[in-house]
Design a protein around this motif. Sequence first.
Motif, PDB file in Angstrom:
ATOM      1  N   HIS A 271       0.875  -1.181   0.000  1.00  0.00           N
ATOM      2  CA  HIS A 271       0.000   0.000   0.000  1.00  0.00           C
ATOM      3  C   HIS A 271       0.906   1.223   0.000  1.00  0.00           C
ATOM      4  CE1 HIS A 271      -2.821   2.986   1.726  1.00  0.00           C
ATOM      5  NE2 HIS A 271      -3.791   2.188   1.324  1.00  0.00           N
ATOM      6  N   ILE A 272       0.495   2.273  -0.685  1.00  0.00           N
ATOM      7  CA  ILE A 272       1.355   3.459  -0.789  1.00  0.00           C
ATOM      8  C   ILE A 272       1.627   4.069   0.585  1.00  0.00           C
ATOM      9  CG2 ILE A 272       1.455   5.836  -1.630  1.00  0.00           C
ATOM     10  CD1 ILE A 272       0.001   5.043  -4.110  1.00  0.00           C
ATOM     11  N   VAL A 273       0.615   4.117   1.417  1.00  0.00           N
ATOM     12  CA  VAL A 273       0.768   4.767   2.716  1.00  0.00           C
ATOM     13  C   VAL A 273       1.093   3.759   3.824  1.00  0.00           C
ATOM     14  CG1 VAL A 273      -0.506   6.019   4.509  1.00  0.00           C
ATOM     15  CG2 VAL A 273      -0.708   6.719   2.130  1.00  0.00           C
TER      16      VAL A 273
ATOM     17  N   TYR B 123      -0.492  14.927 -10.584  1.00  0.00           N
ATOM     18  CA  TYR B 123      -1.122  15.714  -9.510  1.00  0.00           C
ATOM     19  C   TYR B 123      -1.227  14.892  -8.228  1.00  0.00           C
ATOM     20  CZ  TYR B 123      -2.821  18.331 -13.637  1.00  0.00           C
ATOM     21  OH  TYR B 123      -2.913  19.007 -14.815  1.00  0.00           O
ATOM     22  N   CYS B 124      -0.969  13.613  -8.337  1.00  0.00           N
ATOM     23  CA  CYS B 124      -1.157  12.679  -7.216  1.00  0.00           C
ATOM     24  C   CYS B 124      -0.267  13.044  -6.032  1.00  0.00           C
ATOM     25  CB  CYS B 124      -0.817  11.268  -7.697  1.00  0.00           C
ATOM     26  SG  CYS B 124      -0.834  10.026  -6.410  1.00  0.00           S
ATOM     27  N   ILE B 125      -0.842  13.071  -4.837  1.00  0.00           N
ATOM     28  CA  ILE B 125      -0.036  13.347  -3.641  1.00  0.00           C
ATOM     29  C   ILE B 125       0.185  12.072  -2.817  1.00  0.00           C
ATOM     30  CG2 ILE B 125      -0.668  15.786  -3.509  1.00  0.00           C
ATOM     31  CD1 ILE B 125      -2.684  15.023  -1.278  1.00  0.00           C
ATOM     32  N   ARG B 126      -0.096  10.937  -3.440  1.00  0.00           N
ATOM     33  CA  ARG B 126       0.213   9.632  -2.842  1.00  0.00           C
ATOM     34  C   ARG B 126      -0.424   9.432  -1.463  1.00  0.00           C
ATOM     35  NH1 ARG B 126       5.899   9.118  -4.919  1.00  0.00           N
ATOM     36  NH2 ARG B 126       5.605   9.395  -7.162  1.00  0.00           N
ATOM     37  N   CYS B 127      -1.708   9.666  -1.405  1.00  0.00           N
ATOM     38  CA  CYS B 127      -2.389   9.505  -0.115  1.00  0.00           C
ATOM     39  C   CYS B 127      -2.960   8.098   0.042  1.00  0.00           C
ATOM     40  CB  CYS B 127      -3.505  10.538   0.017  1.00  0.00           C
ATOM     41  SG  CYS B 127      -4.899  10.218  -1.085  1.00  0.00           S
ATOM     42  N   GLY B 128      -3.163   7.389  -1.059  1.00  0.00           N
ATOM     43  CA  GLY B 128      -3.683   6.021  -0.981  1.00  0.00           C
ATOM     44  C   GLY B 128      -5.195   5.921  -0.864  1.00  0.00           C
ATOM     45  N   ALA B 129      -5.897   7.049  -0.888  1.00  0.00           N
ATOM     46  CA  ALA B 129      -7.363   6.988  -0.719  1.00  0.00           C
ATOM     47  C   ALA B 129      -8.023   6.226  -1.867  1.00  0.00           C
ATOM     48  CB  ALA B 129      -7.944   8.396  -0.620  1.00  0.00           C
ATOM     49  N   CYS B 130      -7.434   6.296  -3.059  1.00  0.00           N
ATOM     50  CA  CYS B 130      -8.023   5.573  -4.197  1.00  0.00           C
ATOM     51  C   CYS B 130      -7.943   4.068  -3.949  1.00  0.00           C
ATOM     52  CB  CYS B 130      -7.366   5.962  -5.521  1.00  0.00           C
ATOM     53  SG  CYS B 130      -5.578   5.864  -5.548  1.00  0.00           S
ATOM     54  N   ALA B 131      -6.875   3.633  -3.312  1.00  0.00           N
ATOM     55  CA  ALA B 131      -6.758   2.205  -2.997  1.00  0.00           C
ATOM     56  C   ALA B 131      -7.760   1.818  -1.918  1.00  0.00           C
ATOM     57  CB  ALA B 131      -5.331   1.893  -2.534  1.00  0.00           C
TER      58      ALA B 131
ATOM     59  N   GLY C 194      -5.582   2.261  -7.420  1.00  0.00           N
ATOM     60  CA  GLY C 194      -6.122   2.766  -8.678  1.00  0.00           C
ATOM     61  C   GLY C 194      -5.154   3.591  -9.494  1.00  0.00           C
ATOM     62  N   ILE C 195      -4.450   4.494  -8.834  1.00  0.00           N
ATOM     63  CA  ILE C 195      -3.571   5.409  -9.581  1.00  0.00           C
ATOM     64  C   ILE C 195      -2.280   4.722 -10.007  1.00  0.00           C
ATOM     65  CG2 ILE C 195      -2.340   6.332  -7.576  1.00  0.00           C
ATOM     66  CD1 ILE C 195      -3.569   8.285 -10.707  1.00  0.00           C
ATOM     67  N   ALA C 196      -2.055   3.512  -9.514  1.00  0.00           N
ATOM     68  CA  ALA C 196      -0.811   2.812  -9.853  1.00  0.00           C
ATOM     69  C   ALA C 196      -0.682   2.615 -11.360  1.00  0.00           C
ATOM     70  CB  ALA C 196      -0.765   1.466  -9.144  1.00  0.00           C
TER      71      ALA C 196
ATOM     72  N   ALA D 182     -12.968  10.121  -3.768  1.00  0.00           N
ATOM     73  CA  ALA D 182     -12.026   9.965  -2.651  1.00  0.00           C
ATOM     74  C   ALA D 182     -10.740  10.753  -2.889  1.00  0.00           C
ATOM     75  CB  ALA D 182     -11.684   8.488  -2.456  1.00  0.00           C
ATOM     76  N   CYS D 183     -10.401  10.972  -4.131  1.00  0.00           N
ATOM     77  CA  CYS D 183      -9.101  11.585  -4.453  1.00  0.00           C
ATOM     78  C   CYS D 183      -9.091  13.066  -4.071  1.00  0.00           C
ATOM     79  CB  CYS D 183      -8.807  11.428  -5.943  1.00  0.00           C
ATOM     80  SG  CYS D 183      -7.267  12.258  -6.403  1.00  0.00           S
ATOM     81  N   PRO D 184      -8.143  13.466  -3.244  1.00  0.00           N
ATOM     82  CA  PRO D 184      -8.125  14.861  -2.785  1.00  0.00           C
ATOM     83  C   PRO D 184      -7.759  15.859  -3.870  1.00  0.00           C
ATOM     84  CG  PRO D 184      -6.214  13.688  -1.964  1.00  0.00           C
ATOM     85  CD  PRO D 184      -7.083  12.660  -2.616  1.00  0.00           C
ATOM     86  N   VAL D 185      -7.223  15.378  -4.987  1.00  0.00           N
ATOM     87  CA  VAL D 185      -6.891  16.316  -6.073  1.00  0.00           C
ATOM     88  C   VAL D 185      -7.721  16.016  -7.326  1.00  0.00           C
ATOM     89  CG1 VAL D 185      -4.616  17.211  -5.462  1.00  0.00           C
ATOM     90  CG2 VAL D 185      -4.789  14.922  -6.358  1.00  0.00           C
ATOM     91  N   LYS D 186      -8.837  15.315  -7.131  1.00  0.00           N
ATOM     92  CA  LYS D 186      -9.843  15.112  -8.169  1.00  0.00           C
ATOM     93  C   LYS D 186      -9.286  14.484  -9.452  1.00  0.00           C
ATOM     94  CE  LYS D 186     -12.622  19.114  -6.842  1.00  0.00           C
ATOM     95  NZ  LYS D 186     -13.368  20.251  -7.337  1.00  0.00           N
ATOM     96  N   ILE D 187      -8.420  13.518  -9.312  1.00  0.00           N
ATOM     97  CA  ILE D 187      -7.880  12.865 -10.511  1.00  0.00           C
ATOM     98  C   ILE D 187      -8.910  11.884 -11.044  1.00  0.00           C
ATOM     99  CG2 ILE D 187      -6.042  11.361 -11.389  1.00  0.00           C
ATOM    100  CD1 ILE D 187      -4.217  12.522  -9.250  1.00  0.00           C
ATOM    101  N   ASP D 188      -9.104  11.903 -12.343  1.00  0.00           N
ATOM    102  CA  ASP D 188     -10.039  10.965 -12.963  1.00  0.00           C
ATOM    103  C   ASP D 188      -9.299   9.636 -13.155  1.00  0.00           C
ATOM    104  OD1 ASP D 188     -11.954   9.595 -14.342  1.00  0.00           O
ATOM    105  OD2 ASP D 188     -12.371  11.187 -15.786  1.00  0.00           O
ATOM    106  N   ILE D 189      -9.193   8.903 -12.075  1.00  0.00           N
ATOM    107  CA  ILE D 189      -8.392   7.670 -12.067  1.00  0.00           C
ATOM    108  C   ILE D 189      -8.962   6.621 -13.029  1.00  0.00           C
ATOM    109  CG2 ILE D 189      -7.513   5.817 -10.578  1.00  0.00           C
ATOM    110  CD1 ILE D 189      -7.917   8.056  -8.267  1.00  0.00           C
ATOM    111  N   PRO D 190     -10.296   6.401 -13.064  1.00  0.00           N
ATOM    112  CA  PRO D 190     -10.814   5.409 -14.020  1.00  0.00           C
ATOM    113  C   PRO D 190     -10.467   5.742 -15.473  1.00  0.00           C
ATOM    114  CG  PRO D 190     -12.500   5.987 -12.417  1.00  0.00           C
ATOM    115  CD  PRO D 190     -11.360   6.931 -12.205  1.00  0.00           C
TER     116      PRO D 190
HETATM  117  S1  SF4 Z   1      -6.472   9.289  -4.129  1.00  0.00           S
HETATM  118 FE1  SF4 Z   1      -5.624  10.705  -5.640  1.00  0.00          FE
HETATM  119  S2  SF4 Z   1      -3.877  11.678  -4.601  1.00  0.00           S
HETATM  120 FE2  SF4 Z   1      -4.421   9.885  -3.378  1.00  0.00          FE
HETATM  121  S3  SF4 Z   1      -3.061   8.237  -4.165  1.00  0.00           S
HETATM  122 FE3  SF4 Z   1      -4.995   8.094  -5.313  1.00  0.00          FE
HETATM  123  S4  SF4 Z   1      -4.673   9.373  -7.137  1.00  0.00           S
HETATM  124 FE4  SF4 Z   1      -3.061   9.906  -5.684  1.00  0.00          FE
END
Ligand code: SF4
Length: 736
Positions: A150-152, A324-332, A354-356, A385-393
Motif C-alpha cells: 500500500h502506498i501509505v 497531480y497525485c499526492i500519494r495519499c492512498g485513498a483511491c486504494a 487505482g492510480i498505480a 475519494a481523491c483529494p486532487v480530483k484525478i479521474d483515475i478510471p
Molecule cells: S487518491 Fe488521488 S492523490 Fe491519493 S493516491 Fe490516489 S490518485 Fe493519488
Amino acid sequence: MSKTDELDADAIRELLRTEGDGIKENTRHFNEERYERIEEVGSETHERYRSEARQVKEDAIERLPELVERTTAAVEDNGGTVYVADDAADARRYVRDVVDEDDAESVVKSKSMTTEEIELNEALDASGVDVWETDLGEFVVQIAEEGPSHIVGPSLHRTREDVTELFEREFDTDERLDTAEKLTAFARDYLGERIEDADVGITGANFVLADSGSIALVTNEGNARKCASVPDTHVAVAGLEKIIPSVGDLHPFAELISRAATGQHIPQYLSILTPPVDTPTVDFDAPDEAGFGGSDADREFHLVLVDNGRREMRDDDDLRETLYCIRCGACANSCANFQSVGGHAFGGETYTGGIATGWEAGVEGLDTAEEFNDLCTGCSRCVNACPVKIDIPWINTVVRDRINRGKDPGFEDLLVDGLVPDEETAGTPLRKRFFGNFETAAKLGSATAPLSNAVASAGPVRAAMESLLGIDARRDLPSFERTTLRDWASDREAAVTDPRRRVALYPDVYTNHVQTSRGKAAVRVLEALGCEVVVPDVGGSGRAPLSQGMIDTAERKAEAVGETLGDYVDRGYDVVVVEPSDLAMFDREYERLVDEDVHRTLSDNSFELFEYVYGLLENGADESVLTAGDGDGVAYHSHCQQRTLGLEPYTEAVLDRLGYDVLTSDVECCGMAGSFGYKTEFYELSMDVGETLADQFADAADERTVVASGTSCLEQLDSLLAPAPRHPIELVDPGA
Ligand code: SF4
C-alpha cells in the motif's frame, strides 16, 4: 506474499487467503475515518480544499520547468545541491556517489515511494552500505523481505500477530512482543540506535517549495525529521512533480493529505525543513555538552529531483493528471477489489491501487501496468475519494486501450477483426472484443431466444466459452428476452394524452434485451405519474467497449447516442436512464468522447430514474397511483456509479415516501462490475467482494425484499442470495 507477477486465479486465491483480511480491516477503517473527518469539516469546506489543491497542482505541473529552476536557485542559495536525475539509474548513481564520498557505512531512510521506484535500497546494499528503513511499516516489509502492499501503509496486509512472529524470529528480544505497544517500543529503540549511528539520512519529500528550497515531510512517527537532521549529510529524493510554488500553496494539502490517507484530523508531524538545517549535529557520546557536542558547520544537503518518465507524462494529455497525485492512498482504500487483495496483486513494480496504473505506465512502461490494470473495474468509487480530483478510471481506461493496441495480432485475431463491428485494431484480446461488443451478442441473443439461451447454457458451450473467452462456467449467463423493451413499447398505445412531462426512456442494452421487466415497470410508473414515455431507437452508450479499453468504439457509440438523444432533448423530452453506469457515461465520460455541446445537452437533460420520479412527486404528481409499501421492509443496494454521482438518496426518499422501510447497504461495490465477475481469474475475487454485501443483507433478506439499481448488482445479488433481487422500480410499479 510479495508482489505477484502473474495475476491468475491461483495467485488471487492465495492473496485472498493470506492478505485479504488484514487489507480489508485496515482499508475499511481508513475509509470510515475519512468519511467521519469529512463530515466533521463539512463537505463544502472539504470540496473547497480539493479544488484549491487541484488548482495548485495544475499550475505547478504547467510551470514545472520554471519551478525546477527556482527550486535549484533557492536550494543552492541555502547551501545545498540540486541534481535532476533523468532516470532511475541516474538517480541511484548520484545518491551512491554522495554516500561513497562520505565514506558512509550506514544510511537511515524515511518512507519514500520514489526511492522504492528507483530501487535505491538494492543499489546501496550492493555497495556494501547498511540501509535501515525507519518508518515502522517500511521496517516490517524490509525485515520480511517483501514489497509494500500500500502506498501509505506498506505492511497493511500484515496483522499484529504476523509482525510479532516476524520480529521474534528476526531479533533476539528479551520479552514477548505481543502487543502493538511493545512492538512499537521495540522498533523505536532499535531504529533510534540506527539513526544515532547513521552517516547519511535519506528522506523523500511530500512537497518541495520552489521559492524557499524547503521540503515538507508528512509522517506519523517523526522519523523523517530525525533522518534529515541527525546525520550530517541529508539526501532528499523526490519526483519532479512534488514541486509546488511556495509555502502559501501548501495549506490545502496540509488540510487534505492525512484526512484522505488515514482519516486523521491532521498529520502527526508536518515538518517543513529548509536544508541544510541549522540544527547542530549531535554527538551521542556527549549529548549534554553545549550544542549537543556537535556542530552545524559540516552539514551537507542534496536534493535529487527524479524525472524517470515524468516529463513525458507531463506532455501526455491523458497521463499528465497522474502527476497531480499526492500519494495519499485513498483511491486504494475506496476500491473494493483492492480491499480484498491489496497491492501485491493490485499494483506494479512500485505503486499500488487505482492510480498505480498511471504511475507504472509512466515510469515503468505498459508491460508493468498490464499486470494489474484489469483489476480496475471503472466503478469510480475512487473519483470522489481523491483529494486532487484525478479521474483515475479514465487513466486506467486509456492505459488499457494502449495495452490493447500494443498487441501483435495472431491469425485468429485477423479473422475476428473482419467479423466484429468495432473500431479496434487486430490484436485486441478476443475476450475484450467479446465483452466490448456485447450489444451485438444481445441483438443476436434476443432475435434467436429462447434457443440462444438454451444453447449458451449447454455444458459443452460453457466449457468452450471458458477456455476460449475465459468466461467462468460458475457464472449464470444473462438470459435474453425475445421481445425487447423497444419492441414492447412500440406496440403500446399512448397512455397519456395531456402529459405533464415528456420522457425519452433510454433503453440501455441490458434493459432492452435482458432485464426488460425493469424497463416496462419504469414506463408504467412514469405514465402513471402523468408523463408521455417513448423508448427511442438508440444503441448502447459505449459503456461496454469503454470498460474493455476500446475507446474508439465507445466514441463511435457515444456520438450516435448523443445525436439521437440530443434530438429528443431538442424536441422537449427529458432523458431518463434506468442503468446508473449509463447515466455516468452521459454525465462524465461523454465529456471526453463527444463534442462539448452534445455532452452538455445530455448531461443537463438526463436523469436517473428515481431522481426523476422524486422530482415528479415533489412537483405535485400523485404518489397514490404507485404501489405503496405499508411498512414493508426493503434491503437496498445502490450502484457504485449512482453513489459517486450523489444520486443514491432519491431511491431511498421515494421508497420512504411510499411507506417502505428501507435498509441501505454501505458496501462500496457489489463486486460484479460488468464483465469483471464473469472472468475466470477474477471470479473468486468478485465473489469475495460480493460476500461483504451478502453478509450485510443476510439477516435482512428473510424479512425484506432485496432491491438493487444496477444490472451488475442485480446479477451478483442473484448469485449470492435467495430469493432473486428486484429493481426498486418494480416494487412501486402500479401495473405489477
Ligand atoms: S487518491 Fe488521488 S492523490 Fe491519493 S493516491 Fe490516489 S490518485 Fe493519488
